[in-house]
Design a protein around this motif. Structure first.
Motif, PDB file in Angstrom:
ATOM      1  N   THR A   1      40.103  45.532  33.091  1.00 51.64           N
ATOM      2  CA  THR A   1      40.132  44.410  34.011  1.00 51.64           C
ATOM      3  C   THR A   1      39.485  43.228  33.303  1.00 51.64           C
ATOM      4  O   THR A   1      38.551  43.414  32.514  1.00 51.64           O
ATOM      5  CB  THR A   1      39.422  44.726  35.353  1.00 51.64           C
ATOM      6  N   GLN A   2      39.991  42.051  33.563  1.00 50.15           N
ATOM      7  CA  GLN A   2      39.391  40.849  32.978  1.00 50.15           C
ATOM      8  C   GLN A   2      39.600  39.682  33.911  1.00 50.15           C
ATOM      9  O   GLN A   2      40.534  39.667  34.693  1.00 50.15           O
ATOM     10  CB  GLN A   2      39.940  40.577  31.581  1.00 50.15           C
ATOM     11  N   THR A   3      38.682  38.746  33.824  1.00 51.78           N
ATOM     12  CA  THR A   3      38.766  37.549  34.656  1.00 51.78           C
ATOM     13  C   THR A   3      38.037  36.410  33.956  1.00 51.78           C
ATOM     14  O   THR A   3      37.316  36.626  32.980  1.00 51.78           O
ATOM     15  CB  THR A   3      38.186  37.805  36.069  1.00 51.78           C
TER      16      THR A   3
ATOM     17  N   ASP B   1      35.384  31.601  27.257  1.00 47.65           N
ATOM     18  CA  ASP B   1      36.799  31.930  27.130  1.00 47.65           C
ATOM     19  C   ASP B   1      37.398  31.252  25.908  1.00 47.65           C
ATOM     20  O   ASP B   1      37.153  30.075  25.658  1.00 47.65           O
ATOM     21  CB  ASP B   1      37.545  31.490  28.397  1.00 47.65           C
TER      22      ASP B   1
ATOM     23  N   LEU C   1      35.315  33.550  34.965  1.00 46.35           N
ATOM     24  CA  LEU C   1      34.382  33.098  35.988  1.00 46.35           C
ATOM     25  C   LEU C   1      33.691  31.842  35.488  1.00 46.35           C
ATOM     26  O   LEU C   1      32.910  31.906  34.536  1.00 46.35           O
ATOM     27  CB  LEU C   1      33.322  34.171  36.282  1.00 46.35           C
TER      28      LEU C   1
END
Length: 89
Positions: A34-36, A11, A38
């Protein structure tokens, strides 16, 4: 034609901006995203519409590989039909 773009890497600031600006510059619409994060890893999946694009999917792959290298992430692009066939249960 639709394509699936996946972006994975550590990130950092500017990943979404870098990819989406390139797509906008080439008239590629982001239909869904969509994004996240992890465990500190950035993961994004986009469905893009290439019907008005001013470049081919092959040129998109080439350019995204260069962008991925400069941003320190991995970017993969797949035709939506191929992606759906591969992930059919």
């Amino acid at each position: 034609m639709n394509a699936i773009i996946t972006v994975v890497g550590s990130d950092k600031v500017g990943i979404i901006a870098g990819v989406s600006q390139y797509l906008s510059d080439h008239k590629i619409n982001i239909a869904d995203i969509t994004q996240t994060i992890l465990s500190g890893n950035f993961v994004m999946m986009m469905m893009v519409d290439l019907s008005n694009a001013d470049i081919s999917i092959d040129q998109l792959r080439t350019d995204m590989n260069k962008k991925a290298e400069s941003m320190g992430v991995e970017i993969n692009i797949m035709n939506e039909k191929v992606f759906s066939a591969m992930h059919r249960v």
